[in-house]
Design a protein around this motif. Sequence first.
Motif, PDB file in Angstrom:
ATOM      1  N   MET A 258       0.848  -1.193   0.000  1.00  0.00           N
ATOM      2  CA  MET A 258       0.000   0.000   0.000  1.00  0.00           C
ATOM      3  C   MET A 258       0.882   1.240   0.000  1.00  0.00           C
ATOM      4  N   ASP A 259       0.355   2.354  -0.483  1.00  0.00           N
ATOM      5  CA  ASP A 259       1.234   3.475  -0.808  1.00  0.00           C
ATOM      6  C   ASP A 259       0.713   4.836  -0.369  1.00  0.00           C
ATOM      7  N   ALA A 260      -0.198   4.886   0.615  1.00  0.00           N
ATOM      8  CA  ALA A 260      -0.761   6.195   0.955  1.00  0.00           C
ATOM      9  C   ALA A 260      -1.140   6.280   2.431  1.00  0.00           C
ATOM     10  N   MET A 261      -1.153   7.518   2.912  1.00  0.00           N
ATOM     11  CA  MET A 261      -1.474   7.805   4.307  1.00  0.00           C
ATOM     12  C   MET A 261      -2.825   7.228   4.708  1.00  0.00           C
ATOM     13  N   ALA A 262      -3.760   7.164   3.739  1.00  0.00           N
ATOM     14  CA  ALA A 262      -5.117   6.705   4.055  1.00  0.00           C
ATOM     15  C   ALA A 262      -5.144   5.262   4.548  1.00  0.00           C
TER      16      ALA A 262
END
Length: 670
Positions: A258-262
């Motif tokens: 996964m690649d995002a702050m969310a």
Amino acid sequence: MGLLALGTALEWPDAKKKASQVREWGIEQLLANWRRARGKERDALLWGDEVEYLVVALDDAAKKSRLSLAQADILKSLARDEALWKSESGKGNKHAGHDGEEPPHFHPEFGRFMLEATPGEPWGIGFKDLLKVESNMKWRREVAKAHMAPNEVPITLTTFPRLGTKDDYIQPYYPPSGPALRSQFVPDEIANPHIRFPTLAANIRSRRGRKVELNVPVFHDTNTPRPFKDPTVNYDLHNWPEDDDVRNGAAKDDHVYMDAMAFGMGSCCLQITFQAKNMTEGRKLYDQLSPLGPILLALTAATPIYKGFLVDTDVRWNQIGNAVDDRTREELGEAPLKDDRWRIPKSRYASNSTYLSQDPRLRKEYFDPDLVVDESIKKRLMEGGMDELLATHFAHLFIRDPLVIFSEDLEELDLNKSDHFENLQSTNWQHMRFKPPPPDKDDIGWRVEFRSMEIQITDFENAAFSIFIVLITRAILSFDLNFYIPIQRTTENMETAHARDAVNDRKFWFRKDPFASRVPRSAQQSTNGSTFSSGTSSAINTPPPSPPLGPVETEFDLMTIDDIVNGCADGSFPGLIPLVESYLNSVNVDVETRCFLASYLDLIRKRANGTLWTGARWMREFVAKHPSYKQDSVVSEEITYDLVKAVEEMTIKEGKNGSVGWELLRGRKV
Ligand code: ADP
Ligand code: MG
Ligand code: MG
Ligand code: MG
Ligand code: MG
Ligand code: MG
């Protein structure tokens, strides 16, 4: 999460130029506030919980569950209703009719599909308040639900199982990807649009020099490919420079990538804040609760699924740590130090690294030998009169850069505010937080926040864990308990807590003798009576010198969670529940209250000894037994819908029937 004022948020290269100014002003605000508040005494022993929800929209016809991005509308509607409640004293209003309790407060969160609710006012020290917690939590859920669309529900799963998949899992639908997150899996619209949040995400990414990186080991079931190569990763995107990350090896074999702050800050948790009677007591609570963080993380484990796959870990913690990890390659130790100031061993979201209490039982061996501090900040705080321990704590938090800076706030330093201090404090997401009183509110004292717990599916469980921690703080203060272990062992325990079924299968470092009060000879003269009574005739009453302390390693041991919670069979550790029971025996509690509390303590006891399952275990079994599951680790849309429905039914039943949580939980073990 409190929102800072609106203004012009600086993008990273500009924000970086102002970082030192914000830190310096933050430290001056801290010092001014500390001077004002250090002598505060006799503040009430108040506490409060925070419960976070996912807002899920159910499409029963299509058998789909989606995250609803309706946060702003729901909050607006809630605020209108709260104002109405206040003006009409609750007559004929959705908020009304709950035992005269103040209407709950609702807060925005990072995810535009999230809500946070806190009680209308903090709970008091009395036992009767403990009896209100569960019903108040249920009420909060009802109030929240009343402001949602008919097909929307607040559920307390830590994460949405199919966040970041190619489904239309959000409503309204937006495709990835956007300029702030640059994620190949989620759109920017997934985040709260308040300028603070996209700026936070973008500046973390810019500072770091690439996207954040979350690789969670996949759970290998019988039909899961080996090696597992995350099939959802697209290696051929060319929209943003960051699309190169996966071509540079960001996605690891046998991991869900996964690649995002969310993916981290979109998780729900259960936090408890305690107000201490004075700063000394707050510092003691901070230290003594710290070793409990990983234990409660494992006990509340509820996060076995990411991006549509069963994973081999049970909790959210490290995913959040990685989702907001702004460290550069130099700080991470991947490149020689050139532009940055130091190597930093932990993310700004991590287990805490300091002890604060001026407690003669705090041995130097317990401190983190690798602690990074900003020496010039520490010097400034000590010149300003702060003692070394507390100065070290803040000089450690202030090694970070402020991430969101509004240019309007840099015009003039206001020592009656705490905005610059809070800028750093509130983006140091450690598992304990030491909260100084706000400079503008005289009725709030020194507080300590316990932040490691995962949100639980039912409010029975959420109440049980909140109340358990409250009772432990009472036992800590009443018996002057000593849970000190070297802080690095707590860091290790935090990792251990991630393992699948850590609650049953793993051992954690824990102190054996919680009554140990021996102090080293050299410290005895200088202590002021916190372990031995002192007085004017202390020369006569001085206790005989204790024998020298043994090696630190003999003070603690590896224990199962069952040992820690229920006590070791060989008597080497009494157990947290027996300690709480002794505390309850030592105070006057009526039979009815005691019975009520017993059902909560029973949940904790039985979860620790393996009789009852964690939420993580329950979800794994739910997926494994689902008729459409193919033993390939894939949690499909259909399974997710059924899972969310089962969770919703559990909470609805619980709400309708009062305290049926117990039965539901018992029913989980098949
Ligand atoms: P944050 O998000 O910064 O941790 P919140 O304001 O969302 O803080 O929630 C903090 C919790 O602390 C709430 O449950 C609230 O009821 C509680 N609380 C508020 N004031 C006090 C106080 N003086 N002492 C203890 N708890 C308090
Ligand atoms: Mg929150
Ligand atoms: Mg909050
Ligand atoms: Mg907050
Ligand atoms: Mg909080
Ligand atoms: Mg056991």
